[in-house]
Structures are given as structure tokens and as C-alpha cells.
Design a protein around this motif. Structure first.
Motif, mmCIF file in Angstrom:
data_model
loop_
_atom_site.group_PDB
_atom_site.id
_atom_site.type_symbol
_atom_site.label_atom_id
_atom_site.label_comp_id
_atom_site.label_asym_id
_atom_site.label_seq_id
_atom_site.Cartn_x
_atom_site.Cartn_y
_atom_site.Cartn_z
ATOM 1 N N THR A 24 0.805 -1.222 0.000
ATOM 2 C CA THR A 24 0.000 0.000 0.000
ATOM 3 C C THR A 24 0.840 1.276 0.000
ATOM 4 O O THR A 24 0.353 2.315 -0.432
ATOM 5 N N SER A 25 2.092 1.222 0.441
ATOM 6 C CA SER A 25 2.896 2.444 0.444
ATOM 7 C C SER A 25 3.692 2.617 -0.841
ATOM 8 O O SER A 25 3.815 3.730 -1.350
ATOM 9 N N SER A 26 4.234 1.542 -1.425
ATOM 10 C CA SER A 26 5.070 1.668 -2.623
ATOM 11 C C SER A 26 4.333 1.350 -3.917
ATOM 12 O O SER A 26 4.754 1.768 -4.993
ATOM 13 N N GLY A 27 3.253 0.571 -3.832
ATOM 14 C CA GLY A 27 2.554 0.122 -5.029
ATOM 15 C C GLY A 27 3.186 -1.113 -5.653
ATOM 16 O O GLY A 27 2.703 -1.617 -6.661
ATOM 17 N N ASP A 28 4.284 -1.610 -5.087
ATOM 18 C CA ASP A 28 4.960 -2.792 -5.611
ATOM 19 C C ASP A 28 4.015 -3.983 -5.639
ATOM 20 O O ASP A 28 3.125 -4.115 -4.790
ATOM 21 N N VAL A 29 4.222 -4.869 -6.626
ATOM 22 C CA VAL A 29 3.385 -6.048 -6.819
ATOM 23 C C VAL A 29 4.143 -7.285 -6.348
ATOM 24 O O VAL A 29 5.319 -7.467 -6.687
ATOM 25 N N PHE A 30 3.466 -8.135 -5.587
ATOM 26 C CA PHE A 30 4.026 -9.380 -5.080
ATOM 27 C C PHE A 30 3.059 -10.523 -5.369
ATOM 28 O O PHE A 30 1.877 -10.292 -5.606
ATOM 29 N N SER A 31 3.547 -11.744 -5.299
ATOM 30 C CA SER A 31 2.688 -12.920 -5.471
ATOM 31 C C SER A 31 2.426 -13.647 -4.166
ATOM 32 O O SER A 31 1.880 -14.744 -4.166
ATOM 33 N N TRP A 32 2.831 -13.051 -3.072
ATOM 34 C CA TRP A 32 2.578 -13.647 -1.756
ATOM 35 C C TRP A 32 2.033 -12.586 -0.818
ATOM 36 O O TRP A 32 2.577 -11.483 -0.718
ATOM 37 N N SER A 33 0.943 -12.913 -0.112
ATOM 38 C CA SER A 33 0.494 -12.074 0.996
ATOM 39 C C SER A 33 1.142 -12.650 2.246
ATOM 40 O O SER A 33 1.508 -13.824 2.284
ATOM 41 N N ALA A 34 1.295 -11.828 3.257
ATOM 42 C CA ALA A 34 1.971 -12.268 4.476
ATOM 43 C C ALA A 34 1.183 -11.828 5.701
ATOM 44 O O ALA A 34 0.641 -10.725 5.741
ATOM 45 N N ALA A 35 1.128 -12.724 6.679
ATOM 46 C CA ALA A 35 0.495 -12.410 7.969
ATOM 47 C C ALA A 35 1.421 -12.906 9.064
ATOM 48 O O ALA A 35 1.772 -14.084 9.098
ATOM 49 N N LEU A 36 1.821 -11.999 9.921
ATOM 50 C CA LEU A 36 2.689 -12.344 11.041
ATOM 51 C C LEU A 36 1.907 -12.146 12.332
ATOM 52 O O LEU A 36 1.356 -11.068 12.555
ATOM 53 N N LYS A 37 1.834 -13.191 13.140
ATOM 54 C CA LYS A 37 1.131 -13.118 14.419
ATOM 55 C C LYS A 37 2.125 -13.387 15.528
ATOM 56 O O LYS A 37 2.876 -14.361 15.492
ATOM 57 N N THR A 38 2.113 -12.500 16.518
ATOM 58 C CA THR A 38 2.902 -12.713 17.726
ATOM 59 C C THR A 38 1.922 -12.818 18.889
ATOM 60 O O THR A 38 0.702 -12.703 18.690
ATOM 61 N N LYS A 39 2.443 -12.997 20.062
ATOM 62 C CA LYS A 39 1.581 -13.132 21.242
ATOM 63 C C LYS A 39 0.649 -11.925 21.406
ATOM 64 O O LYS A 39 -0.513 -12.079 21.756
ATOM 65 N N ASN A 40 1.147 -10.726 21.078
ATOM 66 C CA ASN A 40 0.378 -9.506 21.332
ATOM 67 C C ASN A 40 -0.052 -8.725 20.100
ATOM 68 O O ASN A 40 -0.776 -7.748 20.223
ATOM 69 N N SER A 41 0.406 -9.134 18.904
ATOM 70 C CA SER A 41 0.143 -8.313 17.722
ATOM 71 C C SER A 41 -0.072 -9.164 16.478
ATOM 72 O O SER A 41 0.311 -10.327 16.434
#
Length: 176
Positions: free
Chosen positions: A149-166
Motif C-alpha cells: 500500500t505504500s510503494s505500489g509494488d506487486v508481489f505474489s505472496w500475501s503475508a500475515a505475522l502473528k505474535t503473542k500480542n500483535s
């Protein structure tokens, strides 16, 4: 370089150009990055070389580069060929964050916070999903069209990182 009558790719450091054989859907996603005719882009593509067709625009090239996957495409930094290779990473905004791999560790940097390090305990890799589990969390790459959303760059993978608090959402790129 993508345009109405051109779709070319040249390997980093190479002078030979190939016709870029890409699906119409991928072409449309990447075309959204182009702001002016013949604008160079930086792209990390996965694919293979094939003979050119007998006629059409692609017939003038030594070969076609048939794209089977896209790792990352950017209009902001076409000079990335001069950059060193990168490890697999994930990044996003709101807040700005980046997770990088260093051996069996995930290094998480979040804007305004102290960096965290997580030891990867288990890895599961398939063609459509990559999961890296660590104590009290995980980092999951899912094969899906993703736009930073900030650069407009295109990727083929979405990423989700979950930690204990975030939880952090963004895009990911595999090691190049």
C-alpha cells in the motif's frame, strides 16, 4: 518494460532482451505500475526460455521468457539489479514493519518499537502456502496477488505475522 506493443525482459547484468510471455491477469496487475511509455521496471520472475513464435511482435526476439511465477515487481527501484541478493522477507504498513530471515531466526522490525527476534521451530512449505512457526506465533505466506500500500509494488505472496500480542499484514517475497 511493458507497453501496448512491447513486453520485454533482460536479466540483471545482461544485454540480451527476451519477449516476456505473461498471463493477461499478471500483465494487468503489473501494467498498473507503469506511469510513462517504456518505463523500466525491476522484476523478479520465475520461468523458462522457450522458442519465439513465427510471427507477431515476439518473433523478433531470440526467445520468449515464459513466466510461471512473479516474486516481486517494482517501478520505484528499477536499479535494484545493483543491489545484493535478499533473503525471504515480509513487510507491510500501518504500522510499517518488516520481517527478515537470518538462519533459523525471524527478525521483526516495527517502526517505533524495539526489534524482536523469534526462533523458527517448525516450517511447512507447499506451492500455495509457507508457514514458519515460532513460540507464541507464526509467519504465514499465502500465494495471492498482493500490492504494497505504500510503494505500489506487486508481489505474489500475501503475508500475515502473528505474535503473542500483535498481528501484522502485508506482502512477502521469496529469496532471489
Amino acid at each position: 518494460v511493458l507497453g501496448h506493443e512491447t513486453r520485454t525482459i533482460a536479466p540483471c547484468g545482461g544485454k540480451q532482451q527476451y519477449w516476456l510471455d505473461i498471463t493477461p491477469e499478471a500483465f494487468q496487475r503489473i501494467q498498473g505500475l507503469v506511469e510513462r511509455p517504456y518505463q523500466p521496471l525491476y522484476g523478479e520472475m520465475i520461468g523458462y526460455l522457450a522458442p519465439p513464435p513465427q510471427d507477431g511482435f515476439a518473433a523478433d526476439f531470440a526467445a520468449r521468457f515464459v513466466v510461471t511465477g512473479i516474486n516481486h515487481v517494482s517501478a520505484q527501484s528499477p536499479l535494484r539489479c545493483a543491489s545484493p541478493l535478499h533473503a525471504t522477507y515480509a513487510a507491510g504498513s500501518e504500522p510499517f514493519w518488516k520481517a527478515t530471515f537470518e538462519q533459523d531466526q525471524i527478525q521483526l522490525a516495527v517502526l517505533g518499537k524495539e526489534s524482536q527476534s523469534y526462533t523458527v521451530r517448525k516450517t511447512e512449505i507447499s506451492p500455495l502456502k509457507r508457514t514458519y512457526q515460532f513460540d507464541n506465533g507464526n509467519l504465514v505466506f499465502t500465494r495471492a496477488h498482493c500490492v504494497d500500500t505504500s510503494s505500489g509494488d506487486v508481489f505474489s505472496w500475501s503475508a500475515a505475522l502473528k505474535t503473542k500480542n500483535s498481528q501484522y499484514l502485508g506482502c512477502g517475497a521469496l529469496s532471489n
